[in-house]
Design an enzyme around this catalytic site. Structure first.
Site, PDB file in Angstrom:
ATOM      1  N   GLY A  62       0.821  -1.204   0.000  1.00 33.13           N
ATOM      2  CA  GLY A  62       0.000   0.000   0.000  1.00 33.13           C
ATOM      3  C   GLY A  62       0.862   1.265   0.000  1.00 33.13           C
ATOM      4  O   GLY A  62       1.950   1.312  -0.589  1.00 33.13           O
ATOM      5  N   SER A  63       0.382   2.251   0.723  1.00 37.35           N
ATOM      6  CA  SER A  63       1.015   3.573   0.652  1.00 37.35           C
ATOM      7  C   SER A  63       2.413   3.620   1.245  1.00 37.35           C
ATOM      8  O   SER A  63       3.155   4.562   0.996  1.00 37.35           O
ATOM      9  CB  SER A  63       0.136   4.597   1.362  1.00 37.35           C
ATOM     10  OG  SER A  63      -1.109   4.685   0.704  1.00 37.35           O
ATOM     11  N   THR A  64       2.771   2.610   2.060  1.00 33.72           N
ATOM     12  CA  THR A  64       4.139   2.647   2.588  1.00 33.72           C
ATOM     13  C   THR A  64       5.151   2.542   1.444  1.00 33.72           C
ATOM     14  O   THR A  64       6.290   2.973   1.574  1.00 33.72           O
ATOM     15  CB  THR A  64       4.395   1.493   3.582  1.00 33.72           C
ATOM     16  OG1 THR A  64       4.108   0.250   2.924  1.00 33.72           O
ATOM     17  CG2 THR A  64       3.517   1.629   4.817  1.00 33.72           C
ATOM     18  N   PHE A  65       4.697   1.978   0.300  1.00 34.79           N
ATOM     19  CA  PHE A  65       5.600   1.853  -0.847  1.00 34.79           C
ATOM     20  C   PHE A  65       5.913   3.221  -1.457  1.00 34.79           C
ATOM     21  O   PHE A  65       6.864   3.368  -2.226  1.00 34.79           O
ATOM     22  CB  PHE A  65       4.975   0.931  -1.898  1.00 34.79           C
ATOM     23  CG  PHE A  65       5.939   0.524  -2.978  1.00 34.79           C
ATOM     24  CD1 PHE A  65       6.888  -0.459  -2.754  1.00 34.79           C
ATOM     25  CD2 PHE A  65       5.919   1.159  -4.223  1.00 34.79           C
ATOM     26  CE1 PHE A  65       7.790  -0.814  -3.736  1.00 34.79           C
ATOM     27  CE2 PHE A  65       6.824   0.807  -5.212  1.00 34.79           C
ATOM     28  CZ  PHE A  65       7.770  -0.192  -4.971  1.00 34.79           C
ATOM     29  N   LYS A  66       5.115   4.241  -1.100  1.00 34.45           N
ATOM     30  CA  LYS A  66       5.362   5.581  -1.654  1.00 34.45           C
ATOM     31  C   LYS A  66       6.752   6.099  -1.272  1.00 34.45           C
ATOM     32  O   LYS A  66       7.300   6.971  -1.944  1.00 34.45           O
ATOM     33  CB  LYS A  66       4.274   6.559  -1.169  1.00 34.45           C
ATOM     34  CG  LYS A  66       2.936   6.290  -1.870  1.00 34.45           C
ATOM     35  CD  LYS A  66       1.794   7.072  -1.250  1.00 34.45           C
ATOM     36  CE  LYS A  66       0.477   6.686  -1.932  1.00 34.45           C
ATOM     37  NZ  LYS A  66      -0.714   7.136  -1.169  1.00 34.45           N
TER      38      LYS A  66
END
Lengths: 486, 454
Positions: free
Chosen positions: A215-219
């Site tokens: 999810g957004s942690t990959f940003k």
């Protein structure tokens, strides 16, 4: 008649020669394969004839041995079994070994030739060394905080020391007591069937063997790729991104949970986790730089050992632009282990340098003589140090006044990134809540801990699931414990 | 040429003094007893870190038995071969050590004390035979009594229930004996006696097969009785599923027939019959068929998920021993299971003494057999010769059949390793065999110097 007696004697001599040749065949030429036959119980008997060496946390054993007086004599015992199960694994008479029990089996069982007082000594004396000890990098306080934080909810925590790669905590919940698999009696078989049949998979080591959509942690990875590629040069400049963002070549529209994402700056988009901005950023940066950066962080590496093997995290290497856009926000085929996401946070905290994560500090003989010691080793440079500094700044803002305020610790610099990962067919599954972070105490020159938390609690109300809500408080507890233990 | 004398007196008979070598025997006996006691202590030290409490008693007991046997030999068979008794004592002592060693793994099922009692009985009978049988030729008179007794002994167990698939035991109270063991000696006596009496008729008369002179068969009148006896004994054993012993009788019969007549044809016919019989029994009789299958595929039960069978466990034990062995008391041959102390005792020797120890044991047996053949060569009477060869061949065939069986060379047949294996009847029988060998070797070496000089 004498002649015939001699013939008969020669016949008997022939029988004797046949016996001697056959004895040599069995005892010399076939001995190796017979000794190695899995059905040959001798290996097991020798193996369990002496107490197994201990696995140490903070210098204190978390394992033990019990003399049963049976044929397979010594059984493994565990102190705080469920807490350390993802670290130790089990050592069973019947079902073999896993994790550290498996990876360091030669040391623990005493068969490692390095344990011998002199080279070749054991080959001459046929003696067996007492089992050696394995000192882990785990900090008991950090492990406890992570385990208590999850509180039995399905999920995992991985905590690292960014500058060295030492693993401070490795927790998977729900857990099990590996001691229940020691021994040979009926209860062991029942336990085995029960654990394997359980829907919650208590023996799955979610921290290193399970991959989740990050999810957004990959940003964090997408931002690092974009900054390193020069796609973004000013954190505060508008990014010319629409809201909603139509994925290239499709009619799929991507939206945000928050306002103000249209043409937002990278700083704002990171702080509030704008999907539109990061999807477009990933597409603009391009497949090759995105794949390269993901790989430098450790994705697509199936050879990682801590020393147990870690499941490979995945970032697809051939995708169309729409798929790349989704992958840039940690969806589509992108998957990561909690340990991998802890490595992402640790890389940011450590100036872009990814240290090899490891669980074993050193191995020693029973008397404490060092057999092998693991030092800090750099795996790769995931990004420029300047980029790492910019990401640190942005991650700190997430905790200061963004989606991650639940992880803030007074008097400590904390950087973090939330994530809520959709999964299942048409995203029907309960989303996974993620939080990755690092913390730096005021008097420390650099961050001393990096953490990744994932909570996959299916029982929770869907609306409650968010990285900031369920995962960040756990990460906070873990970081507090790490700074306290530091 | 010690005593030449001058003058006109007829040349004196040279006084050839045959050395008696009783001192050699005594020395070797001391070595045999000490080796056994050493093994006994080694087992205790390896298992419990102490010398076993019975070490002194064990050593004294074995020593007294050996000494009494030695005195009997000294008294009544002064020219006997000095190697026979020490080898028997050493093998018996080693057998007791191995059984004691395996007893430590099965505390509720001790076999060594009973084996010690049977060994004592065996030595007692040894002494009785040596003392009472002044001349082996006496036995020739009892050839037919022997064969009747042998057949009776073999038939009786049919009336008793089978144990582990074989009807070869008689159980009365707590005791069980295997009468077939004693039948071995009686049958050897009968074969030797009959062949000695009829060997000329067997060798030189009869029909020629296919013009080949060497394939000449004797007339049915001469051959008939012995073939009948032999077929009867083998038939009974097949009924009792005692294949090892039927194989032994078959081999004994063929060897003695060959030695008596010198006809290669016997060997050819014997091998042909053996092959036919083995094939028929092996494919028709389920008990034997499974033994053959085990021999061809020792690991089939492992692949089938049923774990290793006895033969596989035995092979594992031999392999674990390797060249030098694990050391007495330090192996795990008890994994073989219920026959570890009897049929499979050699696997314990192979594991704990290694290939080197096993070779030593085989050579001890070989020496015993060779001494039997040597006595046979030196004797003058056909009966004595055939008896010596028969007894030696019984030992050789037993060792080959059981050692080859437990090591996967030939299909396994239940049989006792002479002196080593647990089994009262076997120990007693083998002591009697050694006593008879002592008797014939005494006659062979102590015969008066050729009479032509007188």
């Amino acid at each position: 008649m004498k002649r015939y007696i001699r013939h008969a004697a020669a016949f008997c001599a022939l029988l004797l020669i046949a016996l001697l040749v056959n004895a040599t065949r069995v005892q010399v030429f076939q001995a190796g394969s017979l000794d190695a036959n899995e059905a040959n119980r001798r290996n097991a008997i020798v193996r369990f004839e002496q107490p197994r060496g201990d696995i140490l946390v903070d210098g204190r054993p978390v394992t033990g041995s019990r003399d049963t007086g049976e044929q397979l004599r010594y059984e493994r015992t565990y102190r705080n079994g469920p807490l350390y199960a993802p670290v130790t694994g089990y050592a069973s008479q019947v079902y073999g070994t896993t994790f550290l029990e498996h990876a360091e089996d030669d040391i623990l069982s005493g068969t490692d030739p390095m344990l011998a007082p002199l080279p070749l000594w054991n080959d001459i004396t046929r003696a067996q060394n007492p089992g050696g000890k394995v000192e882990t990098t785990i900090k008991a306080a950090v492990q406890q905080a992570a385990y208590a934080g999850l509180g039995g909810k399905r999920g995992a925590v991985a905590a690292l020391e960014p500058s060295t790669g030492k693993i401070l905590a490795l927790v998977s919940a729900p857990s099990y007591d590996p001691e229940r698999l020691s021994g040979t009696d009926r209860a062991v078989a029942d336990t085995w069937a029960e654990l394997n049949g359980s829907a919650t998979k208590p023996m799955l080591n979610r921290a290193i063997r399970q991959t989740y959509p990050p999810g957004s942690t990959f940003k964090v990875v997408t931002a690092a790729a974009a900054l390193d590629a020069g796609e973004v040069t000013d954190l505060d400049a508008p990014t010319k991104s629409p809201n909603p963002y139509t994925l290239p070549g499709t009619s799929t529209q991507l939206t945000n949970e928050v306002d103000g994402c249209k043409n937002a700056s990278l700083r704002y988009a990171f702080q509030w986790s704008c999907n539109t901005v990061f999807a477009k950023l990933g597409v603009d940066t391009g497949l090759t730089p995105m794949v390269g950066t993901a790989r430098d962080f450790g994705f697509n590496d199936s050879g990682l050992r801590i020393p147990s093997s870690v499941a490979a995290s995945n970032f697809d290497t051939s995708m169309d632009r729409a798929q790349l856009g989704l992958s840039a926000i940690g969806q589509y085929d992108t998957r990561a282990t909690p340990l991998q996401m802890a490595m992402v946070a640790a890389a940011v905290a450590n100036g872009g340098s990814v240290k090899a994560p490891h669980l074993v500090d050193r191995t020693t003989t029973e008397d404490g003589d060092v057999v092998d010691a693991t030092g800090a080793r750099t795996l790769r440079q995931a990004m420029n140090p300047g980029t790492a500094a910019q990401l640190r700044e942005m991650m700190a803002q997430v905790v200061d006044e963004g989606t991650g305020t639940n992880a803030a610790i007074p008097g400590v610099t904390v950087g973090g990134k939330t994530g809520t990962a959709q999964h299942g067919i048409d995203n029907s599954g309960t989303p996974y809540a993620w939080f990755i972070s690092w913390a730096q105490a005021a008097d420390d020159p650099e961050p001393s801990v990096a953490v990744a938390v994932v909570v996959e609690d299916a029982a929770a109300d869907r609306g409650d699931i968010s990285g900031g809500g369920s995962a960040a408080p756990i990460a906070k507890a873990v970081m507090e414990a790490a700074i306290g233990a530091h | 040429m010690a005593g030449t004398s001058a003058g006109t007196a007829p040349p004196a008979v040279p006084a050839v003094r045959v050395p008696r070598r009783r001192g050699t025997e005594l020395t070797l006996l001391v070595v045999a007893v000490l080796l056994s006691v050493y093994g006994y202590c080694a087992v205790g030290l390896a298992k419990n870190d102490t010398v076993p409490p019975g070490a002194a008693g064990y050593g004294a007991g074995l020593g007294v038995l050996a000494l009494v046997a030695h005195l009997a030999v000294r008294l009544r068979a002064p020219y006997a071969d000095p190697l026979l008794l020490p080898i028997a004592v050493l093998l018996n002592g080693l057998g007791l050590v191995l059984i004691y060693r395996l007893d430590l793994e099965t505390p509720h099922d001790e076999a060594a004390p009973a084996q010690l009692i049977w060994s004592t009985v065996g030595v007692g009978l040894f002494i009785a035979v040596v003392l009472s049988l002044r001349d082996h030729r006496l036995l020739q008179r009892y050839a037919y009594l022997s064969v009747v007794t042998a057949l009776a002994l073999m038939i009786v167990p049919i009336l008793f229930p089978a144990v582990n698939g074989a009807r070869i035991w008689i159980r009365i109270g707590g005791f069980s004996i295997q009468p077939g063991e004693f039948a071995k000696i009686l049958l050897a006596v009968f074969f030797a006696s009959y062949l000695a009496a009829n060997r000329n008729a067997l060798a030189y008369t009869g029909r020629t097969l296919w013009r080949f002179k060497r394939l000449q068969l004797p007339t049915g009148r001469v051959l008939g009785p012995i073939v009948a006896i032999w077929l009867l004994s083998v038939g009974v054993l097949v009924l009792e599923r005692d294949l090892g012993t039927s194989l032994l009788f078959f081999g004994l019969f063929v060897i003695l027939l060959y030695v008596a007549t010198g006809r290669i044809g016997w060997i050819a016919v014997g091998l042909l019959l053996a092959a036919l019989g083995a094939f028929a029994v092996g494919s028709l009789e389920p008990h034997v068929h499974s033994r053959v299958e085990d021999w061809l595929h020792p690991f089939a039960s492992i692949e089938a998920g049923r774990g290793p069978n006895q033969l596989a466990q035995s092979l594992f034990a031999f392999a674990a021993g390797g060249m030098l062995g694990t050391g007495l008391g330090l192996g795990h041959s008890i994994l073989i299971g219920f026959a570890a102390k009897s049929d499979f005792i050699l696997a314990t020797a192979g594991e704990e003494l290694g290939l080197s120890g096993l070779c030593a044991i085989f050579l001890l047996y070989a020496l015993l057999v060779e001494r039997g053949f040597r006595a046979g060569l030196a004797l003058r009477d056909a009966f004595g010769r055939l008896l010596a060869i028969g007894l030696a061949s019984i030992l050789a065939l037993q060792v080959f059949v059981i050692a080859g069986g437990v090591m996967g060379l030939i299909p396994l047949t239940g049989m006792a390793m002479p002196f080593l294996a647990q089994g009262g009847s076997s120990v007693v029988t083998n002591w009697i065999i050694v006593a008879l060998l002592i008797r014939v070797s005494d006659s062979a070496r102590g015969q008066p110097v050729p009479a032509e000089a007188a």
